[in-house]
Write a protein that holds these residues in place. Structure first.
Motif, mmCIF file in Angstrom:
data_model
loop_
_atom_site.group_PDB
_atom_site.id
_atom_site.type_symbol
_atom_site.label_atom_id
_atom_site.label_comp_id
_atom_site.label_asym_id
_atom_site.label_seq_id
_atom_site.Cartn_x
_atom_site.Cartn_y
_atom_site.Cartn_z
ATOM 1 N N GLU A 144 -54.782 31.597 -40.380
ATOM 2 C CA GLU A 144 -55.462 31.215 -39.142
ATOM 3 C C GLU A 144 -55.377 32.378 -38.162
ATOM 4 O O GLU A 144 -54.295 32.880 -37.875
ATOM 5 N N TYR A 145 -56.514 32.813 -37.681
ATOM 6 C CA TYR A 145 -56.509 33.951 -36.758
ATOM 7 C C TYR A 145 -57.709 33.908 -35.830
ATOM 8 O O TYR A 145 -58.563 33.035 -35.956
ATOM 9 N N SER A 146 -57.746 34.834 -34.930
ATOM 10 C CA SER A 146 -58.750 34.982 -33.870
ATOM 11 C C SER A 146 -58.506 33.984 -32.737
ATOM 12 O O SER A 146 -58.137 34.381 -31.644
ATOM 13 N N GLN A 147 -58.724 32.692 -32.990
ATOM 14 C CA GLN A 147 -58.375 31.641 -31.997
ATOM 15 C C GLN A 147 -58.737 31.977 -30.556
ATOM 16 O O GLN A 147 -57.883 31.902 -29.672
ATOM 17 N N LEU A 162 -58.143 39.814 -34.493
ATOM 18 C CA LEU A 162 -59.254 39.665 -35.437
ATOM 19 C C LEU A 162 -59.126 40.656 -36.597
ATOM 20 O O LEU A 162 -59.281 40.290 -37.763
ATOM 21 N N ASP A 166 -58.262 39.463 -40.423
ATOM 22 C CA ASP A 166 -59.276 39.744 -41.448
ATOM 23 C C ASP A 166 -58.695 40.631 -42.545
ATOM 24 O O ASP A 166 -58.939 40.405 -43.728
ATOM 25 N N ASN A 183 -60.343 29.747 -38.398
ATOM 26 C CA ASN A 183 -60.326 30.040 -36.966
ATOM 27 C C ASN A 183 -59.993 28.733 -36.242
ATOM 28 O O ASN A 183 -60.137 27.642 -36.815
ATOM 29 N N TYR A 184 -59.519 28.866 -35.034
ATOM 30 C CA TYR A 184 -59.092 27.680 -34.268
ATOM 31 C C TYR A 184 -59.456 27.917 -32.810
ATOM 32 O O TYR A 184 -58.774 28.635 -32.105
ATOM 33 N N TYR A 288 -68.289 38.323 -34.495
ATOM 34 C CA TYR A 288 -67.768 38.274 -35.863
ATOM 35 C C TYR A 288 -68.758 38.901 -36.831
ATOM 36 O O TYR A 288 -68.379 39.600 -37.763
ATOM 37 N N PHE A 295 -65.409 33.336 -41.628
ATOM 38 C CA PHE A 295 -64.373 32.309 -41.766
ATOM 39 C C PHE A 295 -64.832 31.248 -42.753
ATOM 40 O O PHE A 295 -66.022 30.957 -42.858
ATOM 41 N N LEU A 298 -63.623 26.335 -39.617
ATOM 42 C CA LEU A 298 -63.436 26.430 -38.173
ATOM 43 C C LEU A 298 -62.761 25.162 -37.668
ATOM 44 O O LEU A 298 -63.251 24.053 -37.902
#
Length: 625
Positions: A144-147, A162, A166, A183-184, A288, A295, A298
């Motif tokens: 889980e990343y970016s958020q 990010l 990735d 992503n969250y 993105y 992703f 989501l």
RNA sequence: GCGUCCGUGGCUCAGUUGGAUAGAGCAUCGGGCUUCGAACCCGAGGGUCGCAGGUUCGAGUCCUGCCGGGCGCACCA
């Protein structure tokens, strides 16, 4: 077990020569105290290349051999001698004990013949064709990343997350995991209420009209204005300004009202929330896309909000959670310096932590994952220790497979970036300045020769390479001080340096092809044609390049295992540098015959290795730039 | 105060999980394009790896204690 015919590793070939000797020399003789894989891992280049190509340190054998490392090195060398004299230990050509090390000189042609055809076919990182590929089931891991928060701007600080997330997705996939990239989005909470308060109450109809594009960014600016105004009133009210206190109270009442109405799905306000939220989501999607990130799933805070509260209620009844000063939380006394973990506010509303419980359960149950990785900045370390500990006490066995990858912050020379204070550099500003700079400083000279589209596309690739490499090359526990001018300097250890090597190497193949000098397909097959070609390689620069290519896979494996993309950056930089030295010393196009074929093979292998390595970092490798 | 991370040439960082004589980039100085692309290459200067102990054949790396800095410490996310 992997088919050994697909094992391209030079180090493993050397290890296979040493392996039986270690068993025979152990006291008493028997099984080798080290496996082929373990021996291969210990092999490393000696500090001085005059000593040999690979050194085997004998320290770890002292116990099994019942003697000191220098004597062990000597004993192995003696045992190897007859086979070396008969030429029966390829690719080892000579072995010299030097103190506790056994220094090995390789027959470079034999070593290159093992490695280069597979490398040039792009198989170094291919599952099933890598060394030591086991049969064990693929672990299913979620990263889980970016958020990012909706209604806020996306700035260069978000970019580190990010890029890191990735790269981890790509690395773990290359290493054999089944990865779900997740992503969250933070689409609920106080920041939304502040933004909508300003949007609804402080703007007129014209002011509410969004621009044609970058609506998410526009919304982010509204949020910043709202936040700054509230902060200002708060300060003034503290200083005794009754007017400010009045306005602050009014605004707070209004943001609370907005928050409650949203929670109760007030139709009018929900419609506005959905529309504005979409502007942000659209902007993120565009970013993105530009970054080449995608992703698989989501998540939204809005979908776990209610469930989190239900879980709190349930575990409060069960007695695991407790009430404290009107709020609800849990005592995790294992975390001594701050044992209480708050899970529900005194007014009954949810927190970040509340939602994390529900999100974790969703991940475990709906996605049946074996491992869960959270890429979130290091300030959240204690938070995640609490989350994982709490999940464990709630009875989720997967809690032990949760990991937080906490990276240090991106700061500006004048200090920390603050989205709330507005002291940020928006990602779009970096992207545009970088792209313009690449185009005007390096690509304008191709105007007319290349199509305008090709120039734009290449400028974007190089700009992306510069940004991603800048974010990834530093270890995660080092903070990054972002200085725009320094980032625009694309010489030295930068992404474009690596891309440039790929482009130049590709150019060599093109230029050779123009004069009819092409790699003989038979050289890629690993037979006599290969041996003849690789036997012609012998320059120091060629030797260095070949030995370095042999460590691509171990480096990728290590980067994936340790969740540290920076180690791959360092490796690729060294590979690129070695190529530049080769390029300076070893002309390809004027070569003929076996030497031409050997060098074409080597160049092809470097191209593939670099392109694949860059791909694992999410960096494109243009053929020309 | 507690926790955590960082401290390596002027600046920014690597350092193969404890191994041989600590390496790069930037900056400075000098050299190399009539030869496959100079976003490049070669060379020079510049270091008691924050300090002090300890562990062992061996420490930039591990342990302890200091010093300096960043970050986190319940109703924000």
């Amino acid at each position: 077990m992997a088919d050994s015919s697909l094992d391209h590793s030079i180090a493993r070939a050397v290890a296979r020569q040493l392996h039986p000797l270690l068993g025979a020399l152990a006291q008493p003789p028997g099984e080798s105290p080290l496996s082929v894989g373990e021996i291969a891992e210990l092999l490393a280049p000696p500090p001085n290349r005059d000593l040999g190509d690979l050194a085997f340190p004998c320290f770890k054998l002292a116990r099994a051999f019942r003697k000191g490392p220098p004597l062990i090195a000597k004993a192995i060398a003696e045992a190897l001698e007859p086979r070396l004299a008969a030429g029966e230990a390829p690719p080892v050509a000579a072995a010299t004990p030097t103190g506790p090390y056994l220094n090995l000189r390789l027959d470079l042609g034999q070593a290159a013949a093992l490695l280069l055809p597979g490398a040039a076919r792009g198989e170094l990182l291919e599952p099933g064709k890598r060394p030591a590929e086991g049969d064990e089931a693929k672990p299913r891991v979620m990263i889980e990343y970016s958020q990012p928060n909706t209604h806020k701007a996306f700035h260069v600080g978000h970019m580190r997350n990010l890029c890191l997330g990735d790269a981890l997705v790509r690395l773990l996939r290359a290493d054999g995991s089944e990865v779900i990239a997740a992503n969250y989005f933070g689409d609920v909470g106080a920041h939304i209420a502040k933004c909508l308060w300003w949007y609804l109450d402080r703007l007129d109809d014209a002011g509410r009209q969004p621009p044609g594009d970058h609506r998410g960014e526009w919304l982010g600016k509204i949020y910043t204005r709202a936040h700054n105004q509230l902060a200002q009133w708060e300060e003034e009210a503290k200083a005794g300004d009754d007017g400010a206190a009045y306005w602050l109270a009014e605004a707070k009442a209004r943001t609370t009202e907005i928050l409650l109405k949203l929670e109760h799905r007030d139709p009018e306000l929900t419609a506005i929330w959905e529309q504005t939220r979409q502007w942000s989501l659209d902007e993120f999607a565009e970013i993105y896309r530009w970054c080449g990130v995608s992703f698989d799933h989501l998540f939204y805070e809005s979908e776990v909000d209610g469930e989190g509260l239900r879980m709190v209620e349930e575990y409060l009844e069960r007695g695991l959670f407790v009430v404290s000063e009107g709020a609800v939380g849990i005592f995790n006394e294992e975390i001594k310096h701050m044992p209480f973990f708050l899970l529900r506010k005194g007014d009954g509303t949810s927190l970040y932590s509340t939602k994390d419980l529900a999100l974790a359960r969703l991940k475990f149950e709906k996605f049946a994952i074996d491992r869960s990785i959270y890429v979130v900045d290091v300030r959240q370390s204690d938070h995640f220790r609490h989350v994982f500990r709490t999940l464990e006490k709630m009875g989720f066995p997967q809690a032990s497979a949760c990991e937080h990858v906490g990276y240090e912050m991106v700061e500006l020379p004048e200090g920390p970036m603050s989205g709330r204070k507005g002291t940020v550099i928006l990602f779009r500003a970096l992207r545009e300045r970088m792209t313009d700079h690449v185009r005007s400083a390096y690509l304008e000279r191709f105007r007319g020769e290349w199509s305008d589209e090709a120039i734009d596309e290449t400028a974007a690739s190089v700009a992306l390479g510069a940004i991603k490499y800048g974010m990834l090359a530093r270890d995660i526990n080092q903070k990054i001080v972002f200085d725009m001018d320094a980032w625009l300097d694309l010489e030295g250890n930068t992404g474009p340096y690596l891309q440039y090597v790929h482009a130049r190497a590709s150019s060599i193949l093109r230029k050779c092809a123009e004069v009819g000098k092409e790699l003989d397909p038979a050289v890629l097959l690993g037979g006599e044609a290969t041996s003849a070609a690789t036997a012609a390689l012998g320059e120091d620069q060629e030797r260095e390049l070949i030995l370095l290519l042999d460590t691509l896979w171990p480096t990728v494996h290590n980067a994936a295992q340790t969740l540290r993309p920076s180690s791959l950056c360092t490796y690729l930089y060294n590979l690129a540098k070695a190529f530049n030295r080769f390029n300076q010393a070893c002309p390809v196009k004027p070569s003929e015959g076996a030497l031409l074929q050997g060098r074409l093979l080597l160049v092809s292998a470097v191209i593939r290795g670099l392109a694949q390595g860059l791909d694992l970092l999410g960096i494109p490798a243009p053929d020309r730039m």
